[in-house]
Design a protein around this motif. Sequence first.
Motif, PDB file in Angstrom:
ATOM      1  N   ASP A  84     -17.215 -32.252  53.335  1.00 42.75           N
ATOM      2  CA  ASP A  84     -15.938 -32.026  52.645  1.00 42.75           C
ATOM      3  C   ASP A  84     -15.061 -30.991  53.360  1.00 42.75           C
ATOM      4  O   ASP A  84     -13.835 -31.125  53.379  1.00 42.75           O
ATOM      5  CB  ASP A  84     -16.207 -31.590  51.190  1.00 42.75           C
ATOM      6  CG  ASP A  84     -17.127 -30.381  51.110  1.00 42.75           C
ATOM      7  OD1 ASP A  84     -18.179 -30.389  51.789  1.00 42.75           O
ATOM      8  OD2 ASP A  84     -16.803 -29.423  50.398  1.00 42.75           O
ATOM      9  N   ASP A  92     -31.915 -21.638  61.082  1.00 41.66           N
ATOM     10  CA  ASP A  92     -32.650 -22.394  62.105  1.00 41.66           C
ATOM     11  C   ASP A  92     -33.901 -21.657  62.600  1.00 41.66           C
ATOM     12  O   ASP A  92     -34.655 -22.198  63.418  1.00 41.66           O
ATOM     13  CB  ASP A  92     -31.729 -22.722  63.291  1.00 41.66           C
ATOM     14  CG  ASP A  92     -30.690 -23.772  62.935  1.00 41.66           C
ATOM     15  OD1 ASP A  92     -30.834 -24.407  61.880  1.00 41.66           O
ATOM     16  OD2 ASP A  92     -29.737 -23.951  63.709  1.00 41.66           O
ATOM     17  N   VAL A 137     -28.590 -20.950  53.135  1.00 43.30           N
ATOM     18  CA  VAL A 137     -27.707 -21.888  53.844  1.00 43.30           C
ATOM     19  C   VAL A 137     -28.080 -23.328  53.471  1.00 43.30           C
ATOM     20  O   VAL A 137     -27.212 -24.125  53.105  1.00 43.30           O
ATOM     21  CB  VAL A 137     -27.768 -21.665  55.371  1.00 43.30           C
ATOM     22  CG1 VAL A 137     -26.841 -22.649  56.078  1.00 43.30           C
ATOM     23  CG2 VAL A 137     -27.375 -20.234  55.720  1.00 43.30           C
ATOM     24  N   SER A 181     -18.739 -22.956  57.674  1.00 47.64           N
ATOM     25  CA  SER A 181     -19.444 -24.095  58.277  1.00 47.64           C
ATOM     26  C   SER A 181     -19.195 -24.112  59.785  1.00 47.64           C
ATOM     27  O   SER A 181     -18.046 -24.057  60.237  1.00 47.64           O
ATOM     28  CB  SER A 181     -18.946 -25.404  57.648  1.00 47.64           C
ATOM     29  OG  SER A 181     -19.222 -26.491  58.505  1.00 47.64           O
TER      30      SER A 181
END
Length: 421
Positions: A124, A308, A330, A165
Amino acid sequence: MDRLAIEGGIPLSGTITISGAKNACLPILAATILTDDRCVISNVPDLKDVYTMIDILNSLGREITKTGDKVEISEGSVKNVTASYELVSTMRASISVLGPLIARYGEARVSFPGGCVIGPRPIDLHLKGLRALGVKIRVEEGYILAEGKELKGNRIYLGGHFGSSVLATSNILMTAVLTDGETVIENAACEPEVLDLAGFLSGMGAEIKGAGTPTIRVRGVKKLKGIEYSVIPDRIETGTYMIAAVATNGKLFLKNALPEHNLALTDKLIECGGEIEERSDGIEIRRGEGKINSLDVTTLTYPGFPTDLQAQMMSLLTIANGLSVITEKVYPERFIHISELNRMGAEIILEGATAIIKGVDKLSGARVMASDLRASAALVLAGLMAEGHTEVSRIYHLDRGYERIEDKLSAVGAKVHRVKE
Ligand code: EPZ
Protein backbone atom coordinates in the motif's frame (compact mmCIF):
# COMPACT_ATOMS: atom_id res chain seq x y z
CA MET A 1 16.55 -30.14 -3.31
CA ASP A 2 20.04 -29.66 -1.86
CA ARG A 3 20.80 -30.00 1.85
CA LEU A 4 23.63 -28.71 4.03
CA ALA A 5 25.28 -31.28 6.26
CA ILE A 6 27.05 -29.82 9.30
CA GLU A 7 29.21 -31.35 12.04
CA GLY A 8 28.84 -28.92 14.93
CA GLY A 9 30.96 -27.82 17.85
CA ILE A 10 33.95 -26.36 15.99
CA PRO A 11 34.99 -22.77 16.82
CA LEU A 12 35.26 -20.76 13.58
CA SER A 13 38.59 -19.07 13.04
CA GLY A 14 40.03 -17.03 10.16
CA THR A 15 38.94 -14.46 7.60
CA ILE A 16 35.70 -14.21 5.63
CA THR A 17 35.40 -11.68 2.82
CA ILE A 18 32.00 -10.00 2.82
CA SER A 19 30.17 -9.85 -0.52
CA GLY A 20 28.18 -6.98 -2.01
CA ALA A 21 24.77 -6.27 -0.48
CA LYS A 22 21.89 -8.19 -2.04
CA ASN A 23 19.31 -5.68 -0.85
CA ALA A 24 21.31 -2.76 -2.25
CA CYS A 25 21.99 -4.23 -5.66
CA LEU A 26 18.42 -5.40 -6.41
CA PRO A 27 16.88 -1.87 -6.52
CA ILE A 28 20.08 -0.54 -8.14
CA LEU A 29 19.69 -3.07 -10.97
CA ALA A 30 16.04 -1.98 -11.33
CA ALA A 31 17.15 1.67 -11.43
CA THR A 32 19.09 1.04 -14.64
CA ILE A 33 15.67 1.12 -16.39
CA LEU A 34 15.82 4.91 -15.83
CA THR A 35 18.44 5.36 -18.57
CA ASP A 36 19.09 3.94 -22.05
CA ASP A 37 22.84 4.30 -21.48
CA ARG A 38 25.19 1.49 -20.58
CA CYS A 39 25.64 0.89 -16.82
CA VAL A 40 28.21 -1.28 -15.09
CA ILE A 41 27.60 -2.37 -11.52
CA SER A 42 30.32 -4.10 -9.54
CA ASN A 43 30.55 -5.91 -6.19
CA VAL A 44 27.35 -7.72 -7.19
CA PRO A 45 27.01 -11.02 -5.27
CA ASP A 46 26.44 -14.28 -7.10
CA LEU A 47 22.95 -15.01 -5.78
CA LYS A 48 19.70 -16.48 -7.02
CA ASP A 49 17.83 -13.20 -6.33
CA VAL A 50 20.34 -11.27 -8.46
CA TYR A 51 19.72 -13.67 -11.37
CA THR A 52 15.96 -13.24 -10.91
CA MET A 53 16.34 -9.46 -11.23
CA ILE A 54 18.55 -9.96 -14.30
CA ASP A 55 15.85 -12.25 -15.78
CA ILE A 56 13.24 -9.54 -15.18
CA LEU A 57 15.36 -6.88 -16.90
CA ASN A 58 15.96 -9.33 -19.76
CA SER A 59 12.23 -10.00 -20.01
CA LEU A 60 11.67 -6.24 -20.31
CA GLY A 61 14.09 -6.22 -23.24
CA ARG A 62 17.40 -5.05 -21.75
CA GLU A 63 20.62 -6.92 -22.57
CA ILE A 64 22.67 -7.91 -19.57
CA THR A 65 25.89 -9.78 -19.00
CA LYS A 66 27.29 -10.87 -15.65
CA THR A 67 31.01 -11.57 -15.41
CA GLY A 68 32.32 -12.33 -11.92
CA ASP A 69 31.03 -9.59 -9.63
CA LYS A 70 30.29 -7.18 -12.52
CA VAL A 71 26.93 -6.75 -14.22
CA GLU A 72 26.84 -4.82 -17.47
CA ILE A 73 23.55 -3.46 -18.78
CA SER A 74 24.05 -2.62 -22.46
CA GLU A 75 22.83 0.56 -24.10
CA GLY A 76 19.21 0.19 -25.19
CA SER A 77 15.66 0.72 -24.06
CA VAL A 78 12.96 -1.38 -22.52
CA LYS A 79 10.79 -3.11 -25.16
CA ASN A 80 7.81 -4.01 -22.98
CA VAL A 81 6.63 -2.90 -19.55
CA THR A 82 5.31 -6.16 -18.10
CA ALA A 83 6.97 -7.91 -15.17
CA SER A 84 5.30 -11.33 -15.19
CA TYR A 85 3.79 -13.34 -12.36
CA GLU A 86 6.29 -16.16 -13.05
CA LEU A 87 9.21 -13.90 -12.12
CA VAL A 88 7.65 -11.56 -9.53
CA SER A 89 6.17 -14.46 -7.55
CA THR A 90 9.67 -15.85 -6.92
CA MET A 91 11.04 -12.61 -5.46
CA ARG A 92 9.17 -9.72 -3.87
CA ALA A 93 11.96 -7.24 -4.58
CA SER A 94 10.76 -7.45 -8.22
CA ILE A 95 8.28 -4.73 -7.23
CA SER A 96 11.30 -2.38 -7.52
CA VAL A 97 10.82 -2.19 -11.31
CA LEU A 98 7.41 -0.49 -10.88
CA GLY A 99 8.75 3.01 -10.06
CA PRO A 100 11.47 3.12 -12.76
CA LEU A 101 9.08 1.84 -15.47
CA ILE A 102 6.49 4.51 -14.65
CA ALA A 103 9.08 7.26 -14.38
CA ARG A 104 10.78 6.43 -17.67
CA TYR A 105 7.95 5.02 -19.83
CA GLY A 106 4.75 6.39 -18.24
CA GLU A 107 3.28 2.90 -17.85
CA ALA A 108 3.93 -0.41 -16.13
CA ARG A 109 2.26 -3.77 -15.70
CA VAL A 110 3.74 -5.58 -12.74
CA SER A 111 2.40 -8.72 -11.13
CA PHE A 112 0.99 -8.07 -7.65
CA PRO A 113 3.39 -9.78 -5.22
CA GLY A 114 1.66 -12.31 -3.00
CA GLY A 115 2.05 -13.25 0.66
CA CYS A 116 5.23 -14.55 2.13
CA VAL A 117 6.36 -17.00 4.77
CA ILE A 118 7.63 -14.15 6.97
CA GLY A 119 4.09 -12.70 7.16
CA PRO A 120 1.88 -10.32 5.18
CA ARG A 121 3.88 -7.96 3.01
CA PRO A 122 1.50 -5.31 1.68
CA ILE A 123 2.48 -2.74 -0.95
CA ASP A 124 0.00 0.00 0.00
CA LEU A 125 2.82 2.48 0.72
CA HIS A 126 4.34 1.93 -2.74
CA LEU A 127 0.94 2.61 -4.33
CA LYS A 128 0.16 5.59 -2.06
CA GLY A 129 3.46 7.23 -2.98
CA LEU A 130 2.99 6.66 -6.70
CA ARG A 131 -0.59 8.00 -6.60
CA ALA A 132 0.65 11.13 -4.83
CA LEU A 133 2.92 11.76 -7.83
CA GLY A 134 -0.04 11.46 -10.21
CA VAL A 135 0.15 7.79 -11.22
CA LYS A 136 -3.22 6.14 -11.97
CA ILE A 137 -3.27 2.61 -10.58
CA ARG A 138 -5.69 -0.28 -10.89
CA VAL A 139 -5.36 -3.98 -10.18
CA GLU A 140 -6.57 -6.40 -12.85
CA GLU A 141 -6.05 -10.16 -13.16
CA GLY A 142 -3.39 -10.07 -10.45
CA TYR A 143 -1.42 -7.28 -12.10
CA ILE A 144 -0.82 -3.68 -11.05
CA LEU A 145 -1.60 -1.55 -14.08
CA ALA A 146 0.03 1.84 -13.60
CA GLU A 147 -0.20 4.82 -15.92
CA GLY A 148 1.12 8.33 -15.63
CA LYS A 149 2.70 10.35 -18.41
CA GLU A 150 2.71 13.73 -16.66
CA LEU A 151 3.83 13.23 -13.11
CA LYS A 152 4.27 16.10 -10.67
CA GLY A 153 6.42 16.28 -7.52
CA ASN A 154 4.61 16.21 -4.18
CA ARG A 155 5.12 15.93 -0.43
CA ILE A 156 4.51 12.31 0.60
CA TYR A 157 4.28 10.84 4.10
CA LEU A 158 5.49 7.27 3.61
CA GLY A 159 5.08 5.80 7.12
CA GLY A 160 2.87 2.76 7.74
CA HIS A 161 1.73 0.67 10.67
CA PHE A 162 5.26 -0.77 11.04
CA GLY A 163 7.16 2.44 10.35
CA SER A 164 9.06 3.27 7.19
CA SER A 165 9.40 0.90 4.22
CA VAL A 166 12.70 0.21 2.50
CA LEU A 167 11.40 -0.75 -0.96
CA ALA A 168 8.50 1.77 -0.95
CA THR A 169 11.05 4.53 -0.26
CA SER A 170 13.26 3.15 -3.06
CA ASN A 171 10.36 2.91 -5.50
CA ILE A 172 9.19 6.49 -4.87
CA LEU A 173 12.77 7.77 -4.98
CA MET A 174 13.32 6.09 -8.37
CA THR A 175 10.08 7.63 -9.67
CA ALA A 176 10.74 11.11 -8.26
CA VAL A 177 14.15 11.50 -9.92
CA LEU A 178 12.48 11.84 -13.34
CA THR A 179 9.31 13.59 -12.07
CA ASP A 180 8.81 17.28 -12.72
CA GLY A 181 9.26 19.54 -9.66
CA GLU A 182 10.22 18.76 -6.07
CA THR A 183 9.24 15.58 -4.23
CA VAL A 184 9.69 15.35 -0.47
CA ILE A 185 9.50 11.86 1.05
CA GLU A 186 8.71 12.07 4.78
CA ASN A 187 9.30 9.10 7.10
CA ALA A 188 11.63 7.72 4.45
CA ALA A 189 13.54 4.53 5.27
CA CYS A 190 17.08 5.32 6.48
CA GLU A 191 18.61 1.90 5.69
CA PRO A 192 22.11 1.97 4.11
CA GLU A 193 20.64 0.25 1.03
CA VAL A 194 18.43 3.33 0.39
CA LEU A 195 21.47 5.57 0.75
CA ASP A 196 23.37 3.37 -1.69
CA LEU A 197 20.53 3.58 -4.22
CA ALA A 198 20.53 7.37 -3.82
CA GLY A 199 24.30 7.34 -4.44
CA PHE A 200 23.75 5.37 -7.65
CA LEU A 201 20.96 7.70 -8.80
CA SER A 202 23.01 10.82 -7.98
CA GLY A 203 25.86 9.36 -10.05
CA MET A 204 23.37 9.10 -12.94
CA GLY A 205 22.64 12.82 -12.57
CA ALA A 206 19.69 12.81 -10.15
CA GLU A 207 19.29 15.65 -7.64
CA ILE A 208 18.72 14.11 -4.20
CA LYS A 209 19.22 15.54 -0.71
CA GLY A 210 18.76 13.92 2.68
CA ALA A 211 19.03 10.22 1.71
CA GLY A 212 19.84 8.22 4.84
CA THR A 213 17.56 10.53 6.92
CA PRO A 214 13.75 10.43 7.34
CA THR A 215 13.28 13.36 4.92
CA ILE A 216 14.48 12.94 1.34
CA ARG A 217 14.16 15.83 -1.13
CA VAL A 218 14.32 15.14 -4.84
CA ARG A 219 14.30 17.67 -7.66
CA GLY A 220 13.28 15.92 -10.86
CA VAL A 221 15.57 16.06 -13.89
CA LYS A 222 14.71 15.40 -17.56
CA LYS A 223 17.23 12.65 -18.22
CA LEU A 224 19.68 10.37 -16.42
CA LYS A 225 22.95 8.96 -17.76
CA GLY A 226 24.69 5.61 -17.41
CA ILE A 227 27.44 5.08 -14.81
CA GLU A 228 29.83 2.58 -13.27
CA TYR A 229 29.06 1.90 -9.62
CA SER A 230 30.15 -0.45 -6.85
CA VAL A 231 27.56 -1.57 -4.28
CA ILE A 232 28.13 -1.53 -0.51
CA PRO A 233 29.13 -4.65 1.45
CA ASP A 234 26.26 -6.75 2.80
CA ARG A 235 25.51 -5.79 6.41
CA ILE A 236 23.23 -8.79 6.94
CA GLU A 237 25.83 -11.27 5.70
CA THR A 238 28.32 -9.45 7.96
CA GLY A 239 25.95 -9.66 10.93
CA THR A 240 25.30 -13.36 10.34
CA TYR A 241 29.04 -14.15 10.48
CA MET A 242 29.52 -11.85 13.49
CA ILE A 243 26.91 -13.87 15.36
CA ALA A 244 28.52 -17.10 14.11
CA ALA A 245 31.89 -16.09 15.62
CA VAL A 246 30.38 -15.50 19.07
CA ALA A 247 28.04 -18.50 18.85
CA THR A 248 30.85 -20.97 18.07
CA ASN A 249 33.29 -19.47 20.57
CA GLY A 250 35.46 -18.53 17.63
CA LYS A 251 37.32 -15.56 16.20
CA LEU A 252 36.67 -14.08 12.76
CA PHE A 253 37.93 -11.18 10.72
CA LEU A 254 35.21 -9.97 8.34
CA LYS A 255 37.04 -8.28 5.51
CA ASN A 256 35.32 -5.31 3.84
CA ALA A 257 32.57 -5.16 6.50
CA LEU A 258 31.49 -1.61 7.41
CA PRO A 259 31.24 -1.31 11.23
CA GLU A 260 28.93 1.74 11.01
CA HIS A 261 26.24 -0.35 9.31
CA ASN A 262 25.97 -2.82 12.19
CA LEU A 263 25.97 -0.63 15.31
CA ALA A 264 22.79 -2.10 16.85
CA LEU A 265 24.12 -5.64 16.47
CA THR A 266 27.57 -4.68 17.75
CA ASP A 267 25.99 -3.17 20.85
CA LYS A 268 24.04 -6.36 21.57
CA LEU A 269 26.98 -8.68 20.87
CA ILE A 270 29.19 -6.74 23.30
CA GLU A 271 26.40 -6.87 25.90
CA CYS A 272 26.21 -10.65 25.59
CA GLY A 273 29.97 -11.14 25.88
CA GLY A 274 31.51 -10.65 22.42
CA GLU A 275 34.68 -8.66 21.84
CA ILE A 276 34.75 -6.51 18.74
CA GLU A 277 37.44 -4.48 17.08
CA GLU A 278 36.38 -2.10 14.32
CA ARG A 279 39.12 -1.78 11.73
CA SER A 280 39.39 0.38 8.63
CA ASP A 281 39.26 -2.74 6.43
CA GLY A 282 36.68 -4.74 8.37
CA ILE A 283 35.49 -6.09 11.71
CA GLU A 284 37.30 -8.48 14.02
CA ILE A 285 35.08 -10.36 16.42
CA ARG A 286 35.56 -13.03 19.05
CA ARG A 287 33.74 -14.47 22.03
CA GLY A 288 35.02 -13.23 25.40
CA GLU A 289 35.48 -15.38 28.49
CA GLY A 290 32.58 -17.25 30.06
CA LYS A 291 28.97 -17.92 29.11
CA ILE A 292 26.88 -15.78 26.81
CA ASN A 293 24.75 -13.24 28.67
CA SER A 294 21.02 -13.22 28.02
CA LEU A 295 19.62 -10.27 26.07
CA ASP A 296 16.50 -8.26 25.37
CA VAL A 297 16.34 -7.52 21.64
CA THR A 298 13.69 -5.61 19.71
CA THR A 299 13.80 -5.39 15.93
CA LEU A 300 13.18 -1.96 14.46
CA THR A 301 13.81 -0.05 11.27
CA TYR A 302 17.36 1.23 10.78
CA PRO A 303 19.38 2.17 12.80
CA GLY A 304 17.56 -0.21 15.17
CA PHE A 305 18.24 -3.93 15.35
CA PRO A 306 17.46 -5.42 11.89
CA THR A 307 14.66 -7.94 11.44
CA ASP A 308 16.95 -9.70 8.95
CA LEU A 309 19.24 -10.71 11.87
CA GLN A 310 16.49 -11.65 14.32
CA ALA A 311 16.49 -15.40 13.59
CA GLN A 312 20.30 -15.66 13.69
CA MET A 313 20.38 -13.80 17.04
CA MET A 314 17.81 -16.22 18.38
CA SER A 315 20.10 -19.16 17.57
CA LEU A 316 22.88 -17.54 19.59
CA LEU A 317 20.58 -16.82 22.55
CA THR A 318 19.45 -20.46 22.78
CA ILE A 319 22.68 -21.11 24.75
CA ALA A 320 22.76 -17.86 26.76
CA ASN A 321 22.73 -17.74 30.53
CA GLY A 322 19.09 -17.36 31.64
CA LEU A 323 16.09 -15.88 29.87
CA SER A 324 16.30 -13.78 26.72
CA VAL A 325 13.52 -11.91 25.00
CA ILE A 326 13.21 -11.06 21.30
CA THR A 327 10.38 -8.82 20.11
CA GLU A 328 9.73 -8.50 16.38
CA LYS A 329 8.36 -5.06 15.46
CA VAL A 330 8.91 -5.15 11.70
CA TYR A 331 7.44 -8.55 10.75
CA PRO A 332 5.50 -9.74 13.83
CA GLU A 333 4.98 -13.22 12.33
CA ARG A 334 8.61 -13.87 11.40
CA PHE A 335 9.13 -16.72 13.87
CA ILE A 336 8.84 -19.85 11.78
CA HIS A 337 12.37 -20.89 12.85
CA ILE A 338 11.32 -21.40 16.49
CA SER A 339 9.89 -24.88 16.04
CA GLU A 340 13.00 -26.04 14.17
CA LEU A 341 15.35 -24.59 16.85
CA ASN A 342 13.28 -26.38 19.50
CA ARG A 343 13.83 -29.65 17.58
CA MET A 344 17.53 -29.06 18.25
CA GLY A 345 16.97 -28.79 22.01
CA ALA A 346 16.29 -25.06 22.34
CA GLU A 347 13.58 -23.92 24.75
CA ILE A 348 11.69 -21.10 23.08
CA ILE A 349 8.07 -20.07 23.47
CA LEU A 350 6.20 -17.45 21.51
CA GLU A 351 3.89 -14.88 23.10
CA GLY A 352 2.40 -12.73 20.36
CA ALA A 353 5.32 -11.07 18.60
CA THR A 354 7.72 -11.85 21.45
CA ALA A 355 9.89 -14.94 21.76
CA ILE A 356 11.05 -15.98 25.20
CA ILE A 357 14.22 -18.02 25.06
CA LYS A 358 15.36 -20.07 28.04
CA GLY A 359 19.07 -20.70 27.63
CA VAL A 360 20.13 -24.37 27.51
CA ASP A 361 23.65 -25.81 27.94
CA LYS A 362 23.92 -27.00 24.38
CA LEU A 363 21.98 -27.71 21.20
CA SER A 364 21.88 -31.13 19.70
CA GLY A 365 22.23 -31.81 15.95
CA ALA A 366 19.05 -32.77 14.08
CA ARG A 367 17.42 -32.80 10.65
CA VAL A 368 15.73 -29.44 10.22
CA MET A 369 13.95 -27.65 7.43
CA ALA A 370 14.62 -24.12 6.26
CA SER A 371 11.57 -21.94 5.61
CA ASP A 372 12.96 -18.60 4.48
CA LEU A 373 16.31 -16.99 3.85
CA ARG A 374 17.23 -15.69 7.31
CA ALA A 375 15.57 -18.60 9.14
CA SER A 376 17.81 -20.88 7.06
CA ALA A 377 20.87 -18.93 8.16
CA ALA A 378 19.72 -19.29 11.77
CA LEU A 379 19.49 -23.08 11.37
CA VAL A 380 22.98 -23.22 9.85
CA LEU A 381 24.30 -21.27 12.87
CA ALA A 382 22.46 -23.63 15.21
CA GLY A 383 24.04 -26.57 13.35
CA LEU A 384 27.51 -25.05 13.82
CA MET A 385 26.84 -24.59 17.55
CA ALA A 386 25.23 -27.99 18.15
CA GLU A 387 26.76 -31.22 19.30
CA GLY A 388 26.67 -33.81 16.52
CA HIS A 389 25.29 -33.89 13.00
CA THR A 390 22.75 -31.45 11.57
CA GLU A 391 21.13 -31.47 8.16
CA VAL A 392 19.42 -28.35 6.93
CA SER A 393 17.10 -29.12 4.01
CA ARG A 394 15.52 -26.74 1.44
CA ILE A 395 18.64 -24.61 1.30
CA TYR A 396 17.55 -22.98 -1.95
CA HIS A 397 16.46 -20.18 0.40
CA LEU A 398 20.09 -19.71 1.48
CA ASP A 399 21.24 -19.50 -2.14
CA ARG A 400 18.97 -16.46 -2.55
CA GLY A 401 20.96 -14.40 -0.09
CA TYR A 402 24.30 -15.88 1.01
CA GLU A 403 27.05 -16.14 -1.56
CA ARG A 404 28.91 -19.50 -1.36
CA ILE A 405 28.02 -19.93 2.31
CA GLU A 406 29.42 -23.45 2.62
CA ASP A 407 32.74 -22.42 1.03
CA LYS A 408 33.07 -19.37 3.25
CA LEU A 409 32.30 -21.39 6.39
CA SER A 410 34.59 -24.29 5.40
CA ALA A 411 37.46 -21.84 4.88
CA VAL A 412 37.22 -20.82 8.56
CA GLY A 413 37.18 -24.37 9.87
CA ALA A 414 33.53 -25.42 9.78
CA LYS A 415 32.72 -28.98 8.77
CA VAL A 416 29.94 -28.26 6.33
CA HIS A 417 29.12 -29.58 2.91
CA ARG A 418 26.33 -29.49 0.38
CA VAL A 419 24.49 -32.72 -0.31
CA LYS A 420 23.13 -32.59 -3.86
CA GLU A 421 19.90 -34.35 -4.70
C1 EPZ B 1 13.24 -4.99 2.67
O1 EPZ B 1 11.95 -5.49 2.29
C2 EPZ B 1 14.21 -6.13 2.53
N1 EPZ B 1 14.22 -6.60 1.15
C3 EPZ B 1 13.85 -7.26 3.49
O2 EPZ B 1 14.88 -8.22 3.39
C4 EPZ B 1 13.82 -6.72 4.91
O3 EPZ B 1 13.38 -7.72 5.79
C5 EPZ B 1 12.87 -5.52 4.99
O4 EPZ B 1 13.24 -4.51 4.00
C6 EPZ B 1 12.88 -4.84 6.36
O5 EPZ B 1 14.16 -4.39 6.66
C7 EPZ B 1 14.91 -5.94 0.22
O6 EPZ B 1 15.49 -4.89 0.46
C8 EPZ B 1 14.96 -6.53 -1.14
P1 EPZ B 1 9.63 -3.03 4.20
P2 EPZ B 1 10.74 -4.50 2.12
O7 EPZ B 1 8.70 -2.46 3.19
O8 EPZ B 1 11.22 -3.18 1.66
C9 EPZ B 1 5.31 -3.00 6.09
C10 EPZ B 1 15.80 -10.40 3.41
O9 EPZ B 1 15.79 -11.43 4.16
N2 EPZ B 1 4.85 -2.44 4.82
O10 EPZ B 1 10.69 -2.13 4.73
O11 EPZ B 1 9.71 -5.19 1.31
C11 EPZ B 1 5.82 -4.44 5.96
O12 EPZ B 1 4.77 -5.35 5.96
C12 EPZ B 1 14.56 -9.59 3.27
O13 EPZ B 1 16.79 -10.06 2.74
C13 EPZ B 1 3.56 -1.97 4.72
O14 EPZ B 1 2.79 -2.00 5.67
O15 EPZ B 1 10.26 -4.34 3.60
C14 EPZ B 1 6.72 -4.53 7.16
O16 EPZ B 1 5.95 -4.75 8.31
C15 EPZ B 1 13.27 -10.19 3.48
N3 EPZ B 1 3.16 -1.44 3.51
C16 EPZ B 1 7.32 -3.13 7.26
O17 EPZ B 1 6.43 -2.29 6.52
C17 EPZ B 1 3.98 -1.36 2.43
O18 EPZ B 1 3.55 -0.86 1.38
C18 EPZ B 1 8.72 -3.00 6.67
O19 EPZ B 1 8.77 -3.62 5.40
C19 EPZ B 1 5.31 -1.84 2.56
C20 EPZ B 1 5.70 -2.38 3.76
